[in-house]
Write a protein that holds these residues in place. Structure first.
Motif, PDB file in Angstrom:
ATOM      1  N   ALA A 173      20.608 -14.696  11.352  1.00 22.27           N
ATOM      2  CA  ALA A 173      20.012 -13.510  11.969  1.00 22.27           C
ATOM      3  C   ALA A 173      19.999 -12.339  11.000  1.00 22.27           C
ATOM      4  CB  ALA A 173      20.768 -13.144  13.242  1.00 22.27           C
ATOM      5  N   ARG A 174      21.106 -12.175  10.280  1.00 15.58           N
ATOM      6  CA  ARG A 174      21.173 -11.081   9.311  1.00 15.58           C
ATOM      7  C   ARG A 174      20.170 -11.297   8.176  1.00 15.58           C
ATOM      8  NH1 ARG A 174      26.788  -8.849   7.965  1.00 15.58           N
ATOM      9  NH2 ARG A 174      26.378  -8.200  10.082  1.00 15.58           N
ATOM     10  N   GLU A 175      20.055 -12.529   7.702  1.00 16.67           N
ATOM     11  CA  GLU A 175      19.093 -12.828   6.635  1.00 16.67           C
ATOM     12  C   GLU A 175      17.662 -12.593   7.106  1.00 16.67           C
ATOM     13  OE1 GLU A 175      17.852 -16.484   3.648  1.00 16.67           O
ATOM     14  OE2 GLU A 175      19.174 -16.890   5.341  1.00 16.67           O
ATOM     15  N   ALA A 176      17.343 -13.014   8.316  1.00 17.29           N
ATOM     16  CA  ALA A 176      16.000 -12.813   8.859  1.00 17.29           C
ATOM     17  C   ALA A 176      15.713 -11.324   9.040  1.00 17.29           C
ATOM     18  CB  ALA A 176      15.853 -13.547  10.186  1.00 17.29           C
ATOM     19  N   GLN A 177      16.703 -10.586   9.502  1.00 19.91           N
ATOM     20  CA  GLN A 177      16.528  -9.143   9.679  1.00 19.91           C
ATOM     21  C   GLN A 177      16.241  -8.457   8.347  1.00 19.91           C
ATOM     22  OE1 GLN A 177      20.035  -7.092  10.971  1.00 19.91           O
ATOM     23  NE2 GLN A 177      19.021  -5.123  11.087  1.00 19.91           N
ATOM     24  N   ARG A 178      16.997  -8.814   7.328  1.00 21.10           N
ATOM     25  CA  ARG A 178      16.793  -8.180   6.019  1.00 21.10           C
ATOM     26  C   ARG A 178      15.456  -8.582   5.407  1.00 21.10           C
ATOM     27  NH1 ARG A 178      22.968  -8.425   3.835  1.00 21.10           N
ATOM     28  NH2 ARG A 178      23.696  -6.699   5.124  1.00 21.10           N
ATOM     29  N   SER A 179      15.047  -9.814   5.596  1.00 19.91           N
ATOM     30  CA  SER A 179      13.740 -10.249   5.094  1.00 19.91           C
ATOM     31  C   SER A 179      12.622  -9.527   5.837  1.00 19.91           C
ATOM     32  CB  SER A 179      13.579 -11.752   5.258  1.00 19.91           C
ATOM     33  OG  SER A 179      14.476 -12.434   4.438  1.00 19.91           O
ATOM     34  N   TYR A 180      12.800  -9.346   7.144  1.00 19.31           N
ATOM     35  CA  TYR A 180      11.810  -8.616   7.940  1.00 19.31           C
ATOM     36  C   TYR A 180      11.696  -7.181   7.422  1.00 19.31           C
ATOM     37  CZ  TYR A 180       9.290  -6.854  12.009  1.00 19.31           C
ATOM     38  OH  TYR A 180       8.352  -6.293  12.830  1.00 19.31           O
ATOM     39  N   GLU A 181      12.840  -6.544   7.183  1.00 19.16           N
ATOM     40  CA  GLU A 181      12.836  -5.172   6.681  1.00 19.16           C
ATOM     41  C   GLU A 181      12.196  -5.077   5.302  1.00 19.16           C
ATOM     42  OE1 GLU A 181      16.937  -4.100   6.914  1.00 19.16           O
ATOM     43  OE2 GLU A 181      16.842  -3.724   9.083  1.00 19.16           O
ATOM     44  N   ALA A 182      12.418  -6.062   4.442  1.00 17.65           N
ATOM     45  CA  ALA A 182      11.796  -6.060   3.114  1.00 17.65           C
ATOM     46  C   ALA A 182      10.278  -6.178   3.228  1.00 17.65           C
ATOM     47  CB  ALA A 182      12.352  -7.206   2.275  1.00 17.65           C
ATOM     48  N   ASN A 183       9.806  -7.033   4.128  1.00 20.96           N
ATOM     49  CA  ASN A 183       8.361  -7.164   4.339  1.00 20.96           C
ATOM     50  C   ASN A 183       7.783  -5.887   4.938  1.00 20.96           C
ATOM     51  OD1 ASN A 183       7.411  -9.870   3.539  1.00 20.96           O
ATOM     52  ND2 ASN A 183       8.995 -10.548   4.946  1.00 20.96           N
ATOM     53  N   LEU A 184       8.524  -5.258   5.830  1.00 20.53           N
ATOM     54  CA  LEU A 184       8.079  -4.003   6.420  1.00 20.53           C
ATOM     55  C   LEU A 184       7.972  -2.914   5.360  1.00 20.53           C
ATOM     56  CD1 LEU A 184       7.333  -2.484   8.987  1.00 20.53           C
ATOM     57  CD2 LEU A 184       9.763  -1.990   9.308  1.00 20.53           C
ATOM     58  N   LYS A 185       8.941  -2.889   4.443  1.00 19.15           N
ATOM     59  CA  LYS A 185       8.914  -1.907   3.356  1.00 19.15           C
ATOM     60  C   LYS A 185       7.709  -2.160   2.433  1.00 19.15           C
ATOM     61  CE  LYS A 185      12.579   0.045   2.184  1.00 19.15           C
ATOM     62  NZ  LYS A 185      13.758   0.712   1.696  1.00 19.15           N
ATOM     63  N   MET A 186       7.421  -3.437   2.170  1.00 21.06           N
ATOM     64  CA  MET A 186       6.250  -3.796   1.352  1.00 21.06           C
ATOM     65  C   MET A 186       4.958  -3.342   2.043  1.00 21.06           C
ATOM     66  SD  MET A 186       5.179  -5.122  -1.338  1.00 21.06           S
ATOM     67  CE  MET A 186       4.374  -6.398  -2.215  1.00 21.06           C
ATOM     68  N   PHE A 187       4.896  -3.559   3.340  1.00 22.76           N
ATOM     69  CA  PHE A 187       3.732  -3.149   4.130  1.00 22.76           C
ATOM     70  C   PHE A 187       3.561  -1.628   4.040  1.00 22.76           C
ATOM     71  CE2 PHE A 187       1.286  -2.255   7.928  1.00 22.76           C
ATOM     72  CZ  PHE A 187       0.430  -3.338   8.037  1.00 22.76           C
ATOM     73  N   ASP A 188       4.676  -0.896   4.190  1.00 29.65           N
ATOM     74  CA  ASP A 188       4.626   0.562   4.144  1.00 29.65           C
ATOM     75  C   ASP A 188       4.247   1.065   2.756  1.00 29.65           C
ATOM     76  OD1 ASP A 188       4.958   3.108   5.442  1.00 29.65           O
ATOM     77  OD2 ASP A 188       6.806   3.344   4.257  1.00 29.65           O
ATOM     78  N   GLN A 189       4.772   0.431   1.708  1.00 31.35           N
ATOM     79  CA  GLN A 189       4.418   0.832   0.343  1.00 31.35           C
ATOM     80  C   GLN A 189       2.921   0.639   0.087  1.00 31.35           C
ATOM     81  OE1 GLN A 189       6.062   2.246  -2.237  1.00 31.35           O
ATOM     82  NE2 GLN A 189       7.840   2.523  -0.911  1.00 31.35           N
ATOM     83  N   THR A 190       2.390  -0.466   0.562  1.00 25.63           N
ATOM     84  CA  THR A 190       0.953  -0.723   0.392  1.00 25.63           C
ATOM     85  C   THR A 190       0.126   0.319   1.144  1.00 25.63           C
ATOM     86  OG1 THR A 190       1.405  -3.082   0.179  1.00 25.63           O
ATOM     87  CG2 THR A 190      -0.863  -2.454   0.665  1.00 25.63           C
ATOM     88  N   ARG A 191       0.581   0.661   2.331  1.00 24.84           N
ATOM     89  CA  ARG A 191      -0.121   1.684   3.123  1.00 24.84           C
ATOM     90  C   ARG A 191      -0.093   3.027   2.397  1.00 24.84           C
ATOM     91  NH1 ARG A 191       1.355   5.633   6.164  1.00 24.84           N
ATOM     92  NH2 ARG A 191       3.554   5.055   6.096  1.00 24.84           N
ATOM     93  N   GLN A 192       1.042   3.399   1.839  1.00 26.73           N
ATOM     94  CA  GLN A 192       1.153   4.660   1.109  1.00 26.73           C
ATOM     95  C   GLN A 192       0.272   4.664  -0.137  1.00 26.73           C
ATOM     96  OE1 GLN A 192       5.260   5.515   0.326  1.00 26.73           O
ATOM     97  NE2 GLN A 192       5.790   5.655   2.499  1.00 26.73           N
ATOM     98  N   MET A 193       0.218   3.542  -0.826  1.00 24.83           N
ATOM     99  CA  MET A 193      -0.648   3.445  -1.999  1.00 24.83           C
ATOM    100  C   MET A 193      -2.108   3.586  -1.609  1.00 24.83           C
ATOM    101  SD  MET A 193       1.351   0.470  -4.194  1.00 24.83           S
ATOM    102  CE  MET A 193      -0.153  -0.237  -4.732  1.00 24.83           C
ATOM    103  N   THR A 194      -2.479   2.998  -0.483  1.00 22.98           N
ATOM    104  CA  THR A 194      -3.858   3.108  -0.010  1.00 22.98           C
ATOM    105  C   THR A 194      -4.191   4.549   0.349  1.00 22.98           C
ATOM    106  OG1 THR A 194      -3.695   0.869   0.872  1.00 22.98           O
ATOM    107  CG2 THR A 194      -5.499   2.213   1.686  1.00 22.98           C
ATOM    108  N   GLN A 195      -3.267   5.233   1.002  1.00 21.00           N
ATOM    109  CA  GLN A 195      -3.496   6.634   1.336  1.00 21.00           C
ATOM    110  C   GLN A 195      -3.635   7.479   0.068  1.00 21.00           C
ATOM    111  OE1 GLN A 195      -0.174   7.563   3.892  1.00 21.00           O
ATOM    112  NE2 GLN A 195      -1.380   7.175   5.745  1.00 21.00           N
ATOM    113  N   GLY A 196      -2.809   7.195  -0.939  1.00 20.19           N
ATOM    114  CA  GLY A 196      -2.906   7.904  -2.203  1.00 20.19           C
ATOM    115  C   GLY A 196      -4.240   7.666  -2.896  1.00 20.19           C
ATOM    116  N   LEU A 197      -4.698   6.424  -2.834  1.00 19.92           N
ATOM    117  CA  LEU A 197      -5.991   6.077  -3.438  1.00 19.92           C
ATOM    118  C   LEU A 197      -7.125   6.801  -2.727  1.00 19.92           C
ATOM    119  CD1 LEU A 197      -7.725   4.385  -5.383  1.00 19.92           C
ATOM    120  CD2 LEU A 197      -7.653   2.566  -3.675  1.00 19.92           C
ATOM    121  N   LEU A 198      -7.076   6.814  -1.423  1.00 17.33           N
ATOM    122  CA  LEU A 198      -8.128   7.522  -0.662  1.00 17.33           C
ATOM    123  C   LEU A 198      -8.100   9.028  -0.918  1.00 17.33           C
ATOM    124  CD1 LEU A 198      -7.981   5.606   2.738  1.00 17.33           C
ATOM    125  CD2 LEU A 198      -9.726   5.445   0.960  1.00 17.33           C
TER     126      LEU A 198
END
Length: 130
Positions: free
Chosen positions: A100-125
């Motif tokens: 459960a802890r491993e899945a939670q941390r992997s989920y959070e890492a993917n969420l952070k990747m998603f957020d970083q991509t969103r921020q980069m897209t906003q910066g590009l726009l």
């Protein structure tokens, strides 16, 4: 733009797969005391589309842990056989908590990747608006 969508899709698939894994872990914990219950395992596999690897991940077919079920001696238990034993669950709570802890941390890492991509897209726009 395709790379941005691809990274968003990859991160989203990781979050979806880890969410399903957490669901199986919670089912295992809930049934830890159920006699005869076999631990559910969520295998991950690469998503393939039109014969090529997409970089995404998904949950494969559900598997049951085939390790032997422990025998418990309790002659008063309704499922006990003639020798007074019954088969307990093969769920180990410590393993489930670690999963459960491993899945939670992997989920959070993917969420952070998603957020970083969103921020980069906003910066590009924002740069394109200038």
């Amino acid at each position: 733009m395709n790379d941005i969508l691809s990274s968003l899709s990859t991160a989203a698939s990781g979050m979806k797969a880890q969410g399903a894994r957490l669901r199986y872990v919670s089912e295992n914990i809930a049934n830890a005391d159920t006699p005869g219950y076999r631990r559910k395992i969520a295998p991950f596999e690469a998503a393939v589309e039109a014969g090529r690897d997409t970089g995404e991940v998904r949950i494969g077919a559900l598997q049951l842990d085939q390790t032997a079920l422990p025998k418990v001696f309790d002659p008063a238990h309704p499922m006990a056989d003639g020798t007074g034993h019954y088969e307990a669950s093969n769920v180990d709570i410590m393993i489930e908590l670690a999963d459960a802890r491993e899945a939670q941390r992997s989920y959070e890492a993917n969420l952070k990747m998603f957020d970083q991509t969103r921020q980069m897209t906003q910066g590009l726009l924002a740069l394109l608006k200038r």
